[in-house]
Enzyme design. Structure first.
Site, PDB file in Angstrom:
ATOM      1  N   THR A   1      58.472  99.197  70.960  1.00 49.94           N
ATOM      2  CA  THR A   1      58.567 100.654  71.013  1.00 49.94           C
ATOM      3  C   THR A   1      58.535 101.144  72.452  1.00 49.94           C
ATOM      4  OG1 THR A   1      57.613 100.957  68.814  1.00 49.94           O
ATOM      5  CG2 THR A   1      57.417 102.804  70.351  1.00 49.94           C
TER       6      THR A   1
ATOM      7  N   GLY B   1      58.187  97.082  66.378  1.00 48.57           N
ATOM      8  CA  GLY B   1      56.994  96.474  66.935  1.00 48.57           C
ATOM      9  C   GLY B   1      56.387  97.360  68.012  1.00 48.57           C
ATOM     10  N   CYS B   2      55.104  97.168  68.262  1.00 45.48           N
ATOM     11  CA  CYS B   2      54.404  98.044  69.210  1.00 45.48           C
ATOM     12  C   CYS B   2      54.938  97.881  70.631  1.00 45.48           C
ATOM     13  CB  CYS B   2      52.897  97.785  69.159  1.00 45.48           C
ATOM     14  SG  CYS B   2      52.413  96.053  69.339  1.00 45.48           S
ATOM     15  N   TYR B   3      55.017  96.638  71.125  1.00 43.76           N
ATOM     16  CA  TYR B   3      55.549  96.420  72.475  1.00 43.76           C
ATOM     17  C   TYR B   3      57.001  96.875  72.563  1.00 43.76           C
ATOM     18  CZ  TYR B   3      51.585  93.285  73.556  1.00 43.76           C
ATOM     19  OH  TYR B   3      50.350  92.753  73.782  1.00 43.76           O
TER      20      TYR B   3
END
Length: 306
Positions: A122, A118-120
């Site tokens: 990462t 997931g972006c967050y």
């Protein structure tokens, strides 16, 4: 060598981003289903049998259905890279963050099933894991994570709201403290204690900042900020996409300068007098936080030179 790749769910933000990146790679041939056939299991099974790798850009339930279909193909099943949340902490899946730890790239290279981060997560994992591994942050230390993303991370409905002028300038969300990225932050950040995670969205299309405040004297080793920087720098010294930078007297940071890249920047901001620090990760939520990371993993899985 030419590899055939199928993007299952290519019409979404992540799928379109992956497609654009793959079209620039000459060793990749994209296989596509006509729109009328995209929900036809027989047609999907036929195309899955013909490809080397399938990328899933689907809601969780649909991703699980596609994985079940792929499993039913037996020896004809392609390898899978799942960009949904469904399998990030599932047994039998390799977490697609190549820089996580020694050997992670090799695991991704050989894995039949890889879950894109997931972006967050990462940003949070990139900051936490090296410091936990270096014993500068205990696994059970109380952690608070704050983050802001561009509205493109919220999917089609949020994009329409913001681009039509109906979105707020800024808002906190997931205030039930049950954000879907928390399990992978715990699992791959090396934590044993659940952090408090407060995400937010701003009125800009893409870009992301993830920040973690620390009271340095509450840490067992009472480290200097320089020790945190050194541990991060050592961990990522040989990586292509992650840079550990010194703030150089900066007292502010914006989220958009890495847009359209697969780069990730980490910084340790600190007040030596106050014995406080803030760890900050900057990335493109659509790049290293989604499509860029997927293509990085795909290159590893298919043995393509980056």
């Amino acid at each position: 060598m030419t590899a055939r790749v199928f993007i299952d769910g290519q019409s979404g933000t992540t799928g379109l981003g992956i497609q654009a990146r793959l079209e620039a790679i000459p060793q990749i041939t994209l296989a596509e289903l006509p729109p009328a056939e995209r929900k036809n299991p027989a047609a999907k099974a036929e195309i899955l049998r013909s490809v080397d790798l399938a990328i899933l850009c689907l809601p969780n339930a649909a991703a699980e259905e596609s994985v079940a279909l792929i499993a039913s193909l037996g020896d004809a099943a392609p390898r899978v890279l799942d960009a949904s949340t469904a399998h990030r902490v599932a047994p039998g899946w390799v977490y697609g963050f190549p820089e996580l730890a020694a050997g992670q790239e090799d695991e991704i290279r050989t894995a039949p099933r890889v879950a894109n981060p997931g972006c967050y997560a990462t940003g949070a994992v990139a900051l936490l894991r090296p410091l936990v591994d270096a014993r500068l942050i205990p696994p059970d230390f109380p952690i608070t994570i704050n983050a802001v993303s561009g509205y493109s991370g919220g999917g089609k409905t949020m994009i329409v709201d913001f681009e039509s002028g109906h979105g707020p300038n800024f808002e906190l969300y997931a205030l039930d403290l049950e954000h879907k990225h928390i399990p992978e932050i715990v699992a791959y950040g090396g934590l044993t204690r659940r952090p408090i995670f407060v995400p937010s969205v701003g009125n800009f299309a893409q870009g992301m900042l993830v920040s973690i405040p620390l009271f340095l004297d509450d840490l067992p080793e009472k480290p200097q900020a320089a020790a945190l920087h050194a541990a991060l720098a050592a961990h990522y010294a040989e990586t292509a996409y992650i840079r550990v930078l010194r703030p150089d007297n900066e007292t502010r940071i914006e989220p958009e300068s890495l847009n359209d890249s697969n780069d990730l920047e980490l910084r340790v901001f600190a007040s030596p007098d106050q014995r406080q620090a803030v760890l900050v990760a900057k990335l493109d939520n659509l790049g290293k936080g989604a499509s860029g990371a997927a293509v990085q993993n795909l290159r590893l899985m298919l043995g393509l030179v980056d």
